[in-house]
Design a protein around this motif. Structure first.
Motif, mmCIF file in Angstrom:
data_model
loop_
_atom_site.group_PDB
_atom_site.id
_atom_site.type_symbol
_atom_site.label_atom_id
_atom_site.label_comp_id
_atom_site.label_asym_id
_atom_site.label_seq_id
_atom_site.Cartn_x
_atom_site.Cartn_y
_atom_site.Cartn_z
ATOM 1 N N TYR A 166 47.997 36.676 48.255
ATOM 2 C CA TYR A 166 48.410 35.294 48.019
ATOM 3 C C TYR A 166 49.501 35.223 46.956
ATOM 4 C CZ TYR A 166 44.542 33.554 50.785
ATOM 5 O OH TYR A 166 43.701 33.265 51.823
ATOM 6 N N ALA A 167 50.432 34.309 47.154
ATOM 7 C CA ALA A 167 51.401 33.956 46.123
ATOM 8 C C ALA A 167 50.740 32.861 45.283
ATOM 9 C CB ALA A 167 52.695 33.440 46.745
ATOM 10 N N LYS B 110 56.328 20.462 47.013
ATOM 11 C CA LYS B 110 56.160 20.776 48.431
ATOM 12 C C LYS B 110 57.267 21.696 48.926
ATOM 13 C CE LYS B 110 53.984 16.337 49.310
ATOM 14 N NZ LYS B 110 54.125 15.066 50.051
ATOM 15 N N ALA B 111 58.499 21.484 48.458
ATOM 16 C CA ALA B 111 59.618 22.349 48.858
ATOM 17 C C ALA B 111 59.392 23.781 48.367
ATOM 18 C CB ALA B 111 60.931 21.799 48.307
ATOM 19 N N LEU B 112 58.893 23.917 47.161
ATOM 20 C CA LEU B 112 58.600 25.240 46.603
ATOM 21 C C LEU B 112 57.501 25.933 47.415
ATOM 22 C CD1 LEU B 112 59.032 27.330 44.343
ATOM 23 C CD2 LEU B 112 57.365 26.056 42.987
ATOM 24 N N PHE B 113 56.435 25.206 47.709
ATOM 25 C CA PHE B 113 55.350 25.770 48.513
ATOM 26 C C PHE B 113 55.844 26.143 49.912
ATOM 27 C CE2 PHE B 113 52.176 22.861 46.038
ATOM 28 C CZ PHE B 113 52.248 23.701 44.945
ATOM 29 N N GLN B 114 56.654 25.256 50.498
ATOM 30 C CA GLN B 114 57.134 25.491 51.856
ATOM 31 C C GLN B 114 58.003 26.738 51.928
ATOM 32 O OE1 GLN B 114 56.043 23.704 54.606
ATOM 33 N NE2 GLN B 114 56.929 25.512 55.589
ATOM 34 N N LEU C 179 49.182 30.999 50.092
ATOM 35 C CA LEU C 179 49.345 30.382 48.776
ATOM 36 C C LEU C 179 48.008 30.186 48.083
ATOM 37 C CD1 LEU C 179 51.862 27.470 49.509
ATOM 38 C CD2 LEU C 179 52.338 29.881 49.117
ATOM 39 N N LEU C 180 47.992 30.479 46.797
ATOM 40 C CA LEU C 180 46.891 30.118 45.913
ATOM 41 C C LEU C 180 47.480 29.120 44.926
ATOM 42 C CD1 LEU C 180 44.071 30.312 44.689
ATOM 43 C CD2 LEU C 180 44.862 32.310 43.386
ATOM 44 N N ILE C 181 47.096 27.866 45.066
ATOM 45 C CA ILE C 181 47.617 26.808 44.198
ATOM 46 C C ILE C 181 46.569 26.549 43.123
ATOM 47 C CG2 ILE C 181 48.427 24.428 44.064
ATOM 48 C CD1 ILE C 181 49.196 24.700 47.072
ATOM 49 N N ASP D 215 54.269 41.023 42.174
ATOM 50 C CA ASP D 215 55.561 40.562 41.672
ATOM 51 C C ASP D 215 55.355 39.335 40.793
ATOM 52 O OD1 ASP D 215 56.570 42.471 43.401
ATOM 53 O OD2 ASP D 215 57.458 41.042 44.790
ATOM 54 N N ILE D 216 56.252 39.133 39.867
ATOM 55 C CA ILE D 216 56.306 37.899 39.077
ATOM 56 C C ILE D 216 57.660 37.275 39.410
ATOM 57 C CG2 ILE D 216 56.281 36.887 36.781
ATOM 58 C CD1 ILE D 216 53.973 38.657 36.417
ATOM 59 N N ILE D 217 57.649 36.058 39.953
ATOM 60 C CA ILE D 217 58.871 35.422 40.422
ATOM 61 C C ILE D 217 58.982 34.030 39.809
ATOM 62 C CG2 ILE D 217 60.160 34.619 42.441
ATOM 63 C CD1 ILE D 217 58.469 36.652 44.101
ATOM 64 N N GLU D 218 60.069 33.796 39.106
ATOM 65 C CA GLU D 218 60.377 32.441 38.638
ATOM 66 C C GLU D 218 61.375 31.851 39.612
ATOM 67 O OE1 GLU D 218 62.574 29.927 35.075
ATOM 68 O OE2 GLU D 218 62.530 32.107 34.958
ATOM 69 N N HIS D 219 61.018 30.738 40.223
ATOM 70 C CA HIS D 219 61.928 30.043 41.122
ATOM 71 C C HIS D 219 62.700 29.021 40.298
ATOM 72 C CE1 HIS D 219 60.214 31.578 44.920
ATOM 73 N NE2 HIS D 219 59.107 31.666 44.193
#
Length: 134
Positions: free
Chosen positions: A21-22, A36-40, A49-51, A106-110
């Motif tokens: 899971y991200a 929602k755009a980030l999740f999509q 996804l794990l929110i 991974d560690i990702i900053e959007h």
């Protein structure tokens, strides 16, 4: 809406496995189009996804309980939650996310494009208050 194409990426030392899971950590107060755009974008990349919803007290910036936020997200993504693509959980309030080397993920900053960064939860909360919905 534009993609969150700019990323700061700390790559894992391990190969990803299926069914991982991200993880997204936030307040989601309220859930809005930028969230929602980030999740999509992650869903479009084939990720589960794990929110995670940060637990906290109700105040000006957090008008909803963690349970209300969880319910909102689960309703918004009911089909994906029911088939296990999205999991939603409440976590304790955190002050940092820390890691050592070789963490296995991974560690990702959007970094959002301007169009998405301009969406403001503060402005949304103000409008909800004006409309008597908060």
């Amino acid at each position: 809406m534009e993609n969150w194409s700019k990323k700061v990426h700390v790559k894992s030392s391990l190969e990803p496995k299926q069914n991982q899971y991200a993880m997204f950590v936030g307040r989601w107060q309220p859930l809005h189009s930028s969230h929602k755009a980030l999740f999509q974008q992650a869903l479009d990349e084939g990720k589960n996804l794990l929110i995670c919803i940060r637990e906290g007290e109700i105040n000006e910036k957090n008008p909803f309980t963690s349970e209300q936020v969880k319910e909102t997200i689960e309703l918004e993504y009911a089909l994906l939650v029911s088939c296990g693509i999205i999991k939603v959980m409440i976590i304790p309030d955190i002050c940092s996310i820390e890691f050592g080397r070789g963490v296995g993920y991974d560690i990702i900053e959007h970094v959002p494009p301007t169009e998405i960064a301009d969406v403001s939860a503060t402005k949304i909360r103000e409008q909800l208050r004006k409309d008597g919905k908060l």
